[in-house]
Scaffold this motif. Sequence first.
Motif, short mmCIF file in Angstrom:
data_model
loop_
_atom_site.label_atom_id
_atom_site.label_comp_id
_atom_site.label_asym_id
_atom_site.label_seq_id
_atom_site.Cartn_x
_atom_site.Cartn_y
_atom_site.Cartn_z
N ALA A 57 1.10 -1.38 0.12
CA ALA A 57 0.24 -0.47 -0.06
C ALA A 57 1.38 0.78 -0.09
O ALA A 57 0.94 2.38 -0.72
CB ALA A 57 -0.57 -0.09 1.11
N GLN A 60 3.04 1.85 -2.94
CA GLN A 60 1.16 2.38 -4.75
C GLN A 60 1.36 3.73 -4.27
O GLN A 60 0.93 4.10 -5.60
CB GLN A 60 0.41 1.76 -3.92
N LEU A 61 1.14 4.30 -3.14
CA LEU A 61 1.18 6.02 -3.11
C LEU A 61 2.66 6.55 -3.84
O LEU A 61 2.53 7.49 -3.98
CB LEU A 61 1.69 6.45 -1.62
N THR A 64 0.16 7.14 -6.92
CA THR A 64 0.02 8.49 -6.55
C THR A 64 0.49 9.45 -6.34
O THR A 64 -0.34 10.95 -6.73
CB THR A 64 -0.57 7.62 -5.10
N ALA A 246 -3.03 0.15 -11.02
CA ALA A 246 -2.49 0.43 -9.56
C ALA A 246 -2.87 -1.42 -9.26
O ALA A 246 -1.51 -1.31 -8.00
CB ALA A 246 -3.27 1.20 -8.70
N PRO A 372 -5.06 4.54 -4.33
CA PRO A 372 -5.33 4.02 -2.75
C PRO A 372 -5.90 3.53 -2.76
O PRO A 372 -6.58 2.55 -1.86
CB PRO A 372 -5.21 5.32 -1.77
N GLY A 375 -5.66 -0.35 -3.40
CA GLY A 375 -4.61 -0.47 -1.86
C GLY A 375 -5.31 -0.84 -0.73
O GLY A 375 -5.13 -1.15 0.10
N VAL A 376 -6.74 0.27 -0.40
CA VAL A 376 -7.09 0.08 1.22
C VAL A 376 -8.24 -1.83 0.56
O VAL A 376 -8.32 -2.00 1.97
CB VAL A 376 -7.56 1.04 1.13
N ASN A 379 -5.97 -4.46 -2.65
CA ASN A 379 -5.14 -4.93 -4.37
C ASN A 379 -5.02 -5.88 -4.79
O ASN A 379 -4.21 -7.01 -4.99
CB ASN A 379 -3.98 -4.60 -3.29
#
Length: 445
Positions: A57, A60-61, A64, A246, A372, A375-376, A379
Motif C-alpha cells: 500500500a 502504491q502511493l 499516487t 494500480a 490508494p 490498495g485500501v 489490492n
Amino acid sequence: MSHATVPTQSTSAEPTSRERLRIILVLGALIALGPLTIDMYLPALPSIVDDLDSTSAAVQLTLTGTLIGLALGQLVIGPLSDIVGRRLPLIVGTAVHIAASLLCVIAPNVAVLGLFRGLQGLGTAAAAVVAMAVVRDLFTGRAAATVLSRLMLVMGVAPVLAPSIGGGILLAGSWRWVFGALTILGVALLILAVFALPESLPQERRRSRGVMPVVRTYGGLLRDGQFVVLVLVAALAMSAMFAYIAGSSFVLQEEFGLNEQEFAIVFSLGAIALIGASQLNVVLLGHFTPVRIVIAALSVAVVAALAMTVIATAGIGGILGFLIPLWFVLAAVGFVMPNAPALALSRHGEAAGTAAALLGAAQFGSGAIVAPIVGVLGNDNVAVSLTMVVVSAVALVALIAVTIRTRNAGRSSSVLEESSVLEESSAFEKSSTESHVAAGTGQHR
C-alpha cells in the motif's frame, strides 16, 4: 467567459506533408512520456516493497504521487501555455522531469521516492497538456476525436512497451535502473522539443497575463455544465484504467503467480484491447456521433465490470475469469478516452490550454484518488473490479442525465445532441485523414 457552441476552423495555411509528418511524430513521442513514466516501473513494485522494507500500500502511493504531480502540474502549465505559448512550458517541464528521474534513482526510502515521483509527474504534465493543447490549436469536434484516436494508438503502445521495457531492465539491474532509463528518455524528448516542435499558438491568440484572467477562465469553464460532465466522464474512464494499473502488479504477480516478464506480457494484452478500440473508434465516427459511442461503451464497461466482480467474489475462473471481462472494460475505455475529451475541448477553443489542463488534472487527479482506494480495498481482483464498476456506472449515469436534460431543454445546438457541431471543413478533413492513419497522431499548421 463565453463559449462558442459551434467551433470554427482555423484559417491558417495548411502545412506541407513533410511538416505534418514531423509534428505527428513529435506529438506522438511527447504524449508517450506520461504512460512510460507511469508504467515502466510497475513490474518493480513488489521488489521496491522488499528493497525499501515497506508495504504494498505504501509503495502504491508512489504511483499516487506521480498522478498528483500530473494533475496539479497541468492546472498550472495549461493556463501558462495559453499566455506564453506551447514551447516554453514544454521545455521547462521536460527539464524538471529529467531532474526528478535522477533523484528517484537515489531515493533512500518510500516517502522520498513518492516525493520525487510527484515531482516527476509535475514535469511530465507539460508534455501531456501541451500535446492536447496543440491538437486543439489545430482541430475541433469530429476531426479532433479522429486525431485523439490516433494519439490513443501511441498512448496504447506506450503501456504495452513500458512494462516489457521495465521487466527487461530488471533482468539487468535493480528498480533504480528504471528511473535511469526515464532520465535518458527525458533528455531525448527535451532535444526533440527544442529542435522539432514549432510554436502552434501565435501571439495574437494568446491570453492576458496575470492571475485574475486565469481565475476567470477556470470559472467560465466550471460554469459550463456540459463541459464539466464531459470532463467527469473522461476522468472516470481514466479512473477505471488506473484501478487496473494500480492493482495489476499485485493481482497478477502475487495473486495469480506471474513473474515480472509474464506480467509484462499479460499487461500488454490489456493495452492491445484499448488500442484496438481506439482505432475502431475512427471508423465508428463515420457513422455515429461521439456521445452515442461513449454511452454504448460505458454500458459495456458497467456490464463487464459487474461480471468481473461476481467472478472475483465467487473465486471462480482463475486468471482468465479476471482477464476476459477486464479486456472488455479496457476496450470500452478505448472508446471513451478519445471522444469525451474531444467533445469537451470543442466547446472552448479560445482557452485550449486551460481547458486541456482542467481535463488532464481531472483525469490524473481521479487516478490519484483511485490508486490508494484499490490498495485500501486489498489490492486484489475484487478491489480492482469493484472500483471499475463504480466509476463506470457513475460516468454512464452522469452522461445520460445531462443528455436527457439537454434534449428536454430543447438545446438542439448542443454538442451532445447535434452531430453537425462536430463537423470540420470536409475538404480539410479529407486531405488530412490519410496522414493521420499513416502516422498515428495529430497535425501542425
